[in-house]
Each structure stands twice: as C-alpha cells, then as structure tokens.
Design a protein around this motif. Sequence first.
Motif, short mmCIF file in Angstrom:
data_model
loop_
_atom_site.label_atom_id
_atom_site.label_comp_id
_atom_site.label_asym_id
_atom_site.label_seq_id
_atom_site.Cartn_x
_atom_site.Cartn_y
_atom_site.Cartn_z
N GLN A 1 1.28 20.96 -14.04
CA GLN A 1 2.04 20.83 -12.81
C GLN A 1 2.02 19.42 -12.23
OE1 GLN A 1 0.35 22.91 -9.33
NE2 GLN A 1 -1.44 23.39 -10.59
N ASN A 2 0.94 18.68 -12.47
CA ASN A 2 0.84 17.33 -11.89
C ASN A 2 1.66 16.30 -12.65
OD1 ASN A 2 -0.75 18.17 -9.79
ND2 ASN A 2 -2.67 17.54 -10.72
N ASN B 1 5.08 16.96 -7.10
CA ASN B 1 4.24 18.14 -6.93
C ASN B 1 3.24 17.91 -5.79
OD1 ASN B 1 1.48 19.64 -7.80
ND2 ASN B 1 3.26 20.82 -8.46
N GLY C 1 0.22 18.76 -5.54
CA GLY C 1 -1.08 18.32 -6.04
C GLY C 1 -1.13 16.82 -6.25
N VAL C 2 -0.05 16.27 -6.78
CA VAL C 2 0.02 14.82 -6.99
C VAL C 2 -0.03 14.09 -5.65
CG1 VAL C 2 1.47 12.92 -7.81
CG2 VAL C 2 1.31 15.03 -9.14
N VAL D 1 -0.52 8.91 -11.36
CA VAL D 1 -1.19 10.21 -11.41
C VAL D 1 -0.48 11.14 -12.39
CG1 VAL D 1 -1.85 12.24 -10.07
CG2 VAL D 1 -2.05 9.96 -9.06
N ALA D 2 0.86 11.14 -12.34
CA ALA D 2 1.63 11.99 -13.25
C ALA D 2 1.40 11.59 -14.70
CB ALA D 2 3.12 11.90 -12.90
N ALA E 1 -1.77 12.89 -16.02
CA ALA E 1 -1.79 14.34 -16.22
C ALA E 1 -1.21 14.74 -17.57
CB ALA E 1 -1.01 15.02 -15.10
#
Length: 224
Positions: free
Chosen positions: A159-160, A165, A167-168, A187-188, A191
């Motif tokens: 999901q990230n 998202n 969470g991100v 960050v993505a 992931a």
Amino acid sequence: MQLIGILVIVAGFILKLDTIAVVLTAGVLTGFLGGMNIVEILDTLGSTFTTQRSMALFLLILPIIGLCERYGLKERATHLIQKLKGMSAGRIATLYLFIREIAIAAGVKLGQAEFVRPLIEPMAQGAAVSKYGTVDEKTEEDIKAMTAAADNLGNFFAQNIFVANSGVLLIVGTLEELGYQVDALSVANAAIPVAVIALIFGFIQNTLLDKKIAKRYAKKEGAK
C-alpha cells in the motif's frame, strides 16, 4: 474491565458466531463497563457509523455480492477455473496476491468482501476440486485462509507504493517532525522491495500449502 470486549470478540470468532452480533455485543458491553448509559452507547455507535464512509460502502456492496452469489457467480467462477489445466489453489492465491499488490500500488482498493469471498476463494476451491475430485473440510479451511492471507499480504505490504496513501503521508510527517527531510516519492520507492519480498514469501507459502494438500490426498488414495 473495559478490555473484556476484546475477549468477547475473540470468543465469538472462535465459536464462529455471527460477526456483526459479536462486535455489537462487545461494543455495548464495553460501553456499559466504561460507565456509559444506553443512549450514549447508541449515540457513539451511530456517529461512528455515519463518519465511516468505508463501512457504508461495504454495506452497499454486500447485498450486490449476495445477489451475484445467489444467481451463480460462485458456481461460474468455479466452473471457469476447472477448465484451466495446471492451476492449483496456491497458484491462484499467488496470482491474486500479485494483482492485489499492483492494484493497491495504483491506488485501487480491492478487498476480501468484494473479491476474495465471491471470486478468488471459489476459484481456488474449484482448482482443488478439479485436481482431487473432492475437497474435505480441512482443505476448504486451508484454502480460505490462504486466499484471505493473499489479500492481507498484498494490501499491507504494497500500500505504501502509492504516494498518496495515508501511511506514506504519516511516515513523511513523522520523520519531518523528527528533523529528517524526506518526500513521499522516496518512501514509496523504499516500499517497492518490501512488496517484492512479500510476493516471494506469499509464493513460497502458497506453494508449500499446495504440496501439503497434495500429500494429504496422496495418503487418502494410498489408504484406499
């Protein structure tokens, strides 16, 4: 004492009681133990329900899924997968895990209620029936757990990858508060390896379960 609601939920799920009834009972019991009266409990339940749009969406989707199952969606999915040679329950679960990761990475949410229950799990069951002729209760439960786990793995670990998202955004916000300058794209990107590892892990897990089921039916054939 307020945590007794958790015990009620655990006990209800173990005994396979009605899910909605168990959760509502746990909520009402927790409210009473927390010193709330019935009006406050109902007000909390009602306000929470109206603010959770995803819950309302689920309740809209649920009757549609029920109608589709009533008019043969499950049977058609099973019939379709039985025509494909070389398919197994584990391979279907792995394929769905891959699709789930791709979808959530693109910001498209699937889900157990919308896909696993009416489509993926019956297709996995159909593959097992096609291969072994019949499926016992133990194997049915193993396949249900395997397909549900595929959905959870794909959703949680991929999901990230979607930069928008929540969470991100939470990670970026938390790190910035601690003095680290990061952006959502970084960050993505970080992931992506996690999602690949989850896919590999899911493939291994599903393959091992396929072998376990095959060994189970080999023993049954040998006992005849």
